[in-house]
Design an enzyme around this catalytic site. Structure first.
Site, PDB file in Angstrom:
ATOM      1  N   GLU A 112     -14.804  -9.161  -5.038  1.00  0.00           N
ATOM      2  CA  GLU A 112     -13.489  -8.879  -4.455  1.00  0.00           C
ATOM      3  C   GLU A 112     -12.884 -10.113  -3.796  1.00  0.00           C
ATOM      4  OE1 GLU A 112     -11.535  -6.363  -4.914  1.00  0.00           O
ATOM      5  OE2 GLU A 112     -13.008  -5.193  -6.028  1.00  0.00           O
TER       6      GLU A 112
ATOM      7  N   ARG B 271       0.863  -1.184   0.000  1.00  0.00           N
ATOM      8  CA  ARG B 271       0.000   0.000   0.000  1.00  0.00           C
ATOM      9  C   ARG B 271       0.895   1.227   0.000  1.00  0.00           C
ATOM     10  NH1 ARG B 271      -4.639  -1.339  -2.089  1.00  0.00           N
ATOM     11  NH2 ARG B 271      -5.817  -2.840  -0.871  1.00  0.00           N
TER      12      ARG B 271
ATOM     13  N   GLU C  98      -1.757  -6.018  -6.664  1.00  0.00           N
ATOM     14  CA  GLU C  98      -2.419  -7.296  -6.381  1.00  0.00           C
ATOM     15  C   GLU C  98      -1.629  -8.491  -6.922  1.00  0.00           C
ATOM     16  OE1 GLU C  98      -6.333  -6.832  -8.009  1.00  0.00           O
ATOM     17  OE2 GLU C  98      -7.033  -5.698  -6.272  1.00  0.00           O
TER      18      GLU C  98
ATOM     19  N   ALA D 191     -10.686  -6.752  -0.182  1.00  0.00           N
ATOM     20  CA  ALA D 191     -11.517  -5.543  -0.238  1.00  0.00           C
ATOM     21  C   ALA D 191     -11.336  -4.856  -1.573  1.00  0.00           C
ATOM     22  CB  ALA D 191     -11.130  -4.583   0.894  1.00  0.00           C
TER      23      ALA D 191
ATOM     24  N   GLU E 219      -9.324 -11.291  -5.302  1.00  0.00           N
ATOM     25  CA  GLU E 219      -8.116 -11.134  -4.505  1.00  0.00           C
ATOM     26  C   GLU E 219      -7.646 -12.417  -3.834  1.00  0.00           C
ATOM     27  OE1 GLU E 219      -8.488  -7.768  -1.866  1.00  0.00           O
ATOM     28  OE2 GLU E 219      -8.207  -6.381  -3.540  1.00  0.00           O
TER      29      GLU E 219
END
Length: 188
Positions: A98, A69, A148, A81, A102
């Site tokens: 999601e 992040r 991701e 998320a 993910e």
């Protein structure tokens, strides 16, 4: 003074002007002139909204993912998320998407867990967190890119997540809110 439980109160004041002052790749920054008191100007992130998923396996472990992040310069542990992709998108369908995108996971049992805003002074973002149970691997794996692409997924005991939140090892807000909510529900 009343003994009634406290609650947030929806309130609105006239916005006399509203401009996008920065158009971003993911969301925009908006500046509003608000007819409040003598008038005020507020800038905030104009966010699409988001969903997160507290997914539990048959052993009561929760699925957490780790990814980079950039704003906080960390690979943090968080819940699967993502953003609502378009105005009016069904939150539950977005949560299912999601979880599959993910973590390559699907679930049969879904329930709303908690909804909260992430930064009431700086963003209009609300996150709806769902609790998903009766999980299984998805039939196909999702192709991931950008931050991701190197997601790490791990199933951990709820107690480990709660302890990590309370002692500061885990700092993602959706993970903390969900962990404390589920812990309170399970403790009765």
């Amino acid at each position: 003074m009343t003994d009634a439980p406290i609650h947030d109160e929806p309130t609105s004041f006239d916005v006399t002007r509203s401009d996008v002052v920065h158009e971003g790749a993911v969301w925009n920054v908006r500046r509003d002139d608000v007819a409040y008191g003598d008038g005020m100007v507020r800038e905030y992130i104009d966010h699409t909204g988001a969903v997160a998923v507290w997914a539990e396996d048959a052993d009561g472990r929760v699925l957490v993912i780790q990814q980079y992040r950039h704003p906080v310069r960390m690979r943090d542990w968080e819940l699967p998320a993502g953003l609502l992709d378009h105005a009016g998108e069904d939150h539950l369908e977005a949560a299912k998407r999601e979880l599959a995108e993910e973590a390559d996971i699907e679930a049969d049992t879904w329930e709303p867990l908690v909804r909260y805003n992430t930064s009431s002074g700086g963003s209009n973002e609300f996150i709806q967190i769902y609790r998903a149970r009766d999980v299984r691997a998805a039939a196909t794996a999702f192709e991931r890119e950008d931050e991701e692409a190197d997601i790490v997924a791990r199933w951990v005991p709820r107690s480990e997540v709660v302890a990590g939140a309370l002692d500061g090892r885990l700092q993602n807000s959706a993970l903390i809110v969900a962990a404390l909510a589920v812990d309170a529900i399970e403790r009765g």
